[in-house]
Design a protein around this motif. Structure first.
Motif, PDB file in Angstrom:
ATOM      1  N   ALA A  11       0.742  -1.106  -0.062  1.00  0.00           N
ATOM      2  CA  ALA A  11      -0.047  -0.132   0.014  1.00  0.00           C
ATOM      3  C   ALA A  11       0.808   1.363  -0.061  1.00  0.00           C
ATOM      4  O   ALA A  11       1.977   1.263   0.673  1.00  0.00           O
ATOM      5  N   TYR A  12       0.583   2.182  -0.560  1.00  0.00           N
ATOM      6  CA  TYR A  12       1.365   3.543  -0.795  1.00  0.00           C
ATOM      7  C   TYR A  12       0.575   4.797  -0.874  1.00  0.00           C
ATOM      8  O   TYR A  12      -0.825   4.801  -1.163  1.00  0.00           O
ATOM      9  N   LEU A  13       0.988   5.874  -0.125  1.00  0.00           N
ATOM     10  CA  LEU A  13       0.295   6.918  -0.162  1.00  0.00           C
ATOM     11  C   LEU A  13       1.431   8.166  -0.400  1.00  0.00           C
ATOM     12  O   LEU A  13       2.333   8.024   0.320  1.00  0.00           O
ATOM     13  N   VAL A  14       1.107   9.128  -1.156  1.00  0.00           N
ATOM     14  CA  VAL A  14       2.109  10.121  -1.664  1.00  0.00           C
ATOM     15  C   VAL A  14       1.365  11.528  -1.449  1.00  0.00           C
ATOM     16  O   VAL A  14      -0.018  11.450  -1.552  1.00  0.00           O
ATOM     17  N   PRO A  15       2.099  12.558  -1.206  1.00  0.00           N
ATOM     18  CA  PRO A  15       1.418  13.868  -1.070  1.00  0.00           C
ATOM     19  C   PRO A  15       0.375  14.208  -2.364  1.00  0.00           C
ATOM     20  O   PRO A  15       0.480  13.603  -3.556  1.00  0.00           O
ATOM     21  N   ALA A  16      -0.715  14.730  -1.988  1.00  0.00           N
ATOM     22  CA  ALA A  16      -1.436  15.176  -2.972  1.00  0.00           C
ATOM     23  C   ALA A  16      -2.718  14.185  -2.956  1.00  0.00           C
ATOM     24  O   ALA A  16      -3.622  14.365  -3.865  1.00  0.00           O
ATOM     25  N   GLY A  17      -2.569  13.089  -2.140  1.00  0.00           N
ATOM     26  CA  GLY A  17      -3.688  12.226  -1.805  1.00  0.00           C
ATOM     27  C   GLY A  17      -3.788  11.178  -2.858  1.00  0.00           C
ATOM     28  O   GLY A  17      -4.539  10.250  -2.733  1.00  0.00           O
ATOM     29  N   ARG A  18      -2.558  10.820  -3.585  1.00  0.00           N
ATOM     30  CA  ARG A  18      -2.518   9.717  -4.711  1.00  0.00           C
ATOM     31  C   ARG A  18      -2.180   8.450  -3.745  1.00  0.00           C
ATOM     32  O   ARG A  18      -1.304   8.583  -2.966  1.00  0.00           O
ATOM     33  N   SER A  19      -3.012   7.490  -3.959  1.00  0.00           N
ATOM     34  CA  SER A  19      -2.612   6.218  -3.008  1.00  0.00           C
ATOM     35  C   SER A  19      -3.139   4.996  -3.745  1.00  0.00           C
ATOM     36  O   SER A  19      -3.665   4.855  -4.791  1.00  0.00           O
TER      37      SER A  19
END
Length: 205
Positions: A11-19
């Motif tokens: 599972a991944y989450l990057v800034p700007a809410g992209r996951s």
């Protein structure tokens, strides 16, 4: 007959809410590598991975079995600023200050590897080097880590050298020599689960 390896989900989450969730580590790595604030974690099931995202993708301390006395090491890239290494005792107390200067440590007591081409495996190897140095300095006989590649192969001079960067090969030989000296003096290097590693950064593959 050899059992097929268990599937793992990232599972991944990057800034700007992209996951998202993927069962391909390389996809996850490409998504979060070099991105400040990126978070990721591996799970045994897709449902668990999605639940972590739904709950806010928070890094929380894992419940671990009491650790045996010794020096523990780990590496990770979860803060999005390159490879980071950790060396602690069995209680999780940071120990890198015993062999490094203050300016070489970040506010968390860890060390960020300055080699821009460093991989997580290189970080594990470097962390083992410092763990061995600290063990020798404090006369500790047991060193623990969760990297199979580094403990079972690279630090025993078992590597496809032609496929590795020159800096990694140099470090590999240095660590192998330190390990040989450590074990000749009665020390032991043990492989453990990441779930039982007090030095675990909590966000590596």
């Amino acid at each position: 007959m050899t059992a097929a390896p268990k599937k793992k989900y990232y599972a991944y989450l990057v800034p700007a809410g992209r996951s998202g969730v993927t069962d391909d580590w390389k996809v996850c790595e490409r998504t979060v590598s070099g991105v400040p604030g990126a978070r990721y974690r591996g799970f045994p099931s897709e449902a668990a991975a999605r639940a972590w995202l739904t709950e806010g993708a928070r890094y929380t301390p894992r419940e671990r079995r009491p650790a045996k006395p010794g020096i523990y090491f780990d590496a990770g890239t979860g803060r999005g600023q390159g490879v980071e290494i950790s060396v602690t005792d069995e209680t999780g107390k940071d120990l890198l200050s015993a062999v490094m200067k203050r300016h070489e440590l970040n506010p968390f007591g860890k060390h960020r590897v300055r080699n821009g081409e460093a991989t997580n495996n290189y970080g594990e190897l470097l962390a083992l080097r410092y763990a061995l140095e600290i063990a020798e300095k404090h006369r500790v006989r047991n060193v623990f880590g969760d990297s199979r590649l580094v403990i079972d192969y690279w630090s025993r001079r078992r590597a496809k050298r032609a496929l590795l960067p020159a800096e990694t090969v140099r470090l590999l030989d240095e660590v192998a020599e330190l390990r040989e000296k450590f074990e000749h003096g009665g020390g032991s290097v043990h492989r453990i689960s990441g779930d039982d590693n007090p030095a675990d950064l909590g966000f590596h593959r």
